[in-house]
Design a protein around this motif. Structure first.
Motif, PDB file in Angstrom:
ATOM      1  N   ARG A 163       0.835  -1.213   0.000  1.00 17.01           N
ATOM      2  CA  ARG A 163       0.000   0.000   0.000  1.00 17.01           C
ATOM      3  C   ARG A 163       0.864   1.254   0.000  1.00 17.01           C
ATOM      4  O   ARG A 163       0.536   2.251  -0.666  1.00 17.01           O
ATOM      5  N   GLU A 164       1.963   1.204   0.732  1.00 13.92           N
ATOM      6  CA  GLU A 164       2.862   2.355   0.788  1.00 13.92           C
ATOM      7  C   GLU A 164       3.495   2.643  -0.573  1.00 13.92           C
ATOM      8  O   GLU A 164       3.633   3.802  -0.974  1.00 13.92           O
ATOM      9  N   LEU A 165       3.850   1.585  -1.300  1.00 12.53           N
ATOM     10  CA  LEU A 165       4.496   1.770  -2.599  1.00 12.53           C
ATOM     11  C   LEU A 165       3.557   2.360  -3.644  1.00 12.53           C
ATOM     12  O   LEU A 165       4.018   2.959  -4.627  1.00 12.53           O
ATOM     13  N   LEU A 166       2.254   2.231  -3.446  1.00 12.81           N
ATOM     14  CA  LEU A 166       1.301   2.876  -4.355  1.00 12.81           C
ATOM     15  C   LEU A 166       1.450   4.389  -4.340  1.00 12.81           C
ATOM     16  O   LEU A 166       1.062   5.067  -5.299  1.00 12.81           O
ATOM     17  N   ASN A 167       2.023   4.930  -3.274  1.00  9.52           N
ATOM     18  CA  ASN A 167       2.220   6.377  -3.180  1.00  9.52           C
ATOM     19  C   ASN A 167       3.192   6.901  -4.224  1.00  9.52           C
ATOM     20  O   ASN A 167       3.260   8.112  -4.469  1.00  9.52           O
ATOM     21  N   TYR A 168       3.969   6.011  -4.839  1.00  5.10           N
ATOM     22  CA  TYR A 168       4.869   6.438  -5.916  1.00  5.10           C
ATOM     23  C   TYR A 168       4.116   6.709  -7.213  1.00  5.10           C
ATOM     24  O   TYR A 168       4.701   7.204  -8.173  1.00  5.10           O
ATOM     25  N   GLY A 169       2.831   6.366  -7.272  1.00  6.31           N
ATOM     26  CA  GLY A 169       2.021   6.713  -8.429  1.00  6.31           C
ATOM     27  C   GLY A 169       1.678   5.578  -9.361  1.00  6.31           C
ATOM     28  O   GLY A 169       0.927   5.773 -10.324  1.00  6.31           O
ATOM     29  N   CYS A 170       2.202   4.384  -9.129  1.00  9.43           N
ATOM     30  CA  CYS A 170       1.871   3.238  -9.972  1.00  9.43           C
ATOM     31  C   CYS A 170       0.445   2.772  -9.686  1.00  9.43           C
ATOM     32  O   CYS A 170      -0.120   3.076  -8.638  1.00  9.43           O
ATOM     33  N   LEU A 191      -3.905  -3.498  -5.741  1.00  8.93           N
ATOM     34  CA  LEU A 191      -4.344  -2.596  -6.797  1.00  8.93           C
ATOM     35  C   LEU A 191      -4.735  -1.259  -6.199  1.00  8.93           C
ATOM     36  O   LEU A 191      -5.255  -1.180  -5.083  1.00  8.93           O
ATOM     37  N   LYS A 192      -4.506  -0.203  -6.949  1.00  5.03           N
ATOM     38  CA  LYS A 192      -4.767   1.149  -6.448  1.00  5.03           C
ATOM     39  C   LYS A 192      -6.237   1.363  -6.132  1.00  5.03           C
ATOM     40  O   LYS A 192      -6.583   2.077  -5.180  1.00  5.03           O
ATOM     41  N   ASP A 193      -7.121   0.751  -6.916  1.00  2.00           N
ATOM     42  CA  ASP A 193      -8.558   0.989  -6.745  1.00  2.00           C
ATOM     43  C   ASP A 193      -9.245  -0.083  -5.909  1.00  2.00           C
ATOM     44  O   ASP A 193     -10.460  -0.206  -5.930  1.00  2.00           O
ATOM     45  N   GLU A 194      -8.469  -0.891  -5.185  1.00  3.01           N
ATOM     46  CA  GLU A 194      -9.046  -1.909  -4.317  1.00  3.01           C
ATOM     47  C   GLU A 194      -8.488  -1.765  -2.909  1.00  3.01           C
ATOM     48  O   GLU A 194      -7.313  -1.439  -2.733  1.00  3.01           O
TER      49      GLU A 194
END
Length: 276
Positions: A163-170, A191-194
């Motif tokens: 979840r933290e790595l999603l902050n990079y924008g992927c 996934l970003k949207d889940e």
């Protein structure tokens, strides 16, 4: 008119044939699609380790990508080893220009044998320039620790890190847990949207032939995305392919170190479809 689904791999060359561009091309081809490539670096390596890395001039990396993109127009792009900032920059510029539908980024920082493959300033560049363009990033535990600055010791930590790595924008993160201390084989897909992650459990295969598994997995994900699968299904099918490759290649002797998996354990016919 007919066409082959095409996947472009942007990565370093492994002269021993087990990882990098060579593993990518084998994977994409074994799964029945057309492989194109752009080489970012020439490495001197074998199953025992990496002894030299020579980056390709950024203008030639850019030229290779443009030559493929303007002619073959791949649906998916896999990005592997990148050794310096200028190459990161030209790849990012090319992705923005040509806008491939899928971008799978495997942030290769350390080889199987423990050799550091990415400069510190390049690590900073990939987080700001490439990760925001990625459909999915696929770090292993060591790479996840570098990117988060935190030690990862169990599945709950992997979930938090994803979840933290999603902050990079992927748009998605697959944290690979093949080296968990308790022996669990679990990969975490967020996934970003889940809100909840997808967990992929597998029985560990005892084998020294694990050279290039990360390259192979990311190339397989890109291939299954190019074939029309959604992200969870693409990851599921890619993991199945890698698992069978390790299983069928575990007793084969190639080299004196970490040998490769068997990329051609179950070849499939070339996919051919109508032009859109």
């Amino acid at each position: 008119m007919k066409h082959y689904p095409c996947v472009l791999t942007i990565a370093g060359s492994d002269c021993s044939g087990g990882a990098g561009i060579q593993a990518d091309i084998k994977t994409i081809s074994a799964l029945g699609t057309y492989a194109a490539s752009a080489i970012t670096a020439i490495t001197v390596q074998n199953t025992c380790g990496v002894t030299g890395i020579h980056p390709v001039p950024p203008s030639y990396v850019k030229g290779q990508i443009e030559a493929v993109m303007t002619d073959i127009r791949p649906r998916a792009v896999k990005i592997g080893m990148i050794n310096d900032v200028e190459i990161v920059q030209v790849i990012a510029e090319s992705l923005k220009k040509f806008k491939p539908e899928f971008v799978v980024f495997d942030p290769v920082m350390v080889s199987t044998s423990g050799c550091k493959l990415m400069e510190d300033d390049a690590i900073e560049a990939i987080t700001t320039l490439l990760m925001p363009l990625a459909s999915i990033i696929t770090p292993n535990l060591s790479e996840t620790e570098v990117l988060t600055g935190k030690q990862i010791r169990n599945i709950e930590m992997m979930k938090t890190a994803s979840r933290e790595l999603l902050n990079y924008g992927c748009r998605a993160v697959l944290v690979k847990g093949g080296h968990l201390e308790d022996g669990n084989m679990c990969d975490v897909l967020q996934l970003k949207d889940e809100s909840e992650p997808h967990l992929f459990m597998a029985q560990k295969v005892e084998s020294h032939n694990t050279h290039g598994t990360g390259c192979t997995l990311s190339s397989a994900i890109a291939t299954f995305l190019a074939l029309g699968n959604n992200m969870p299904e693409a990851v599921k099918q890619a993991k199945k392919y890698v698992y069978q490759g390790i299983l069928s290649g575990k007793d084969v002797h190639i080299g004196e170190g970490h040998g490769p998996l068997n990329h051609f354990h179950s070849p499939v016919p070339m996919h051919i479809s109508d032009e859109d």
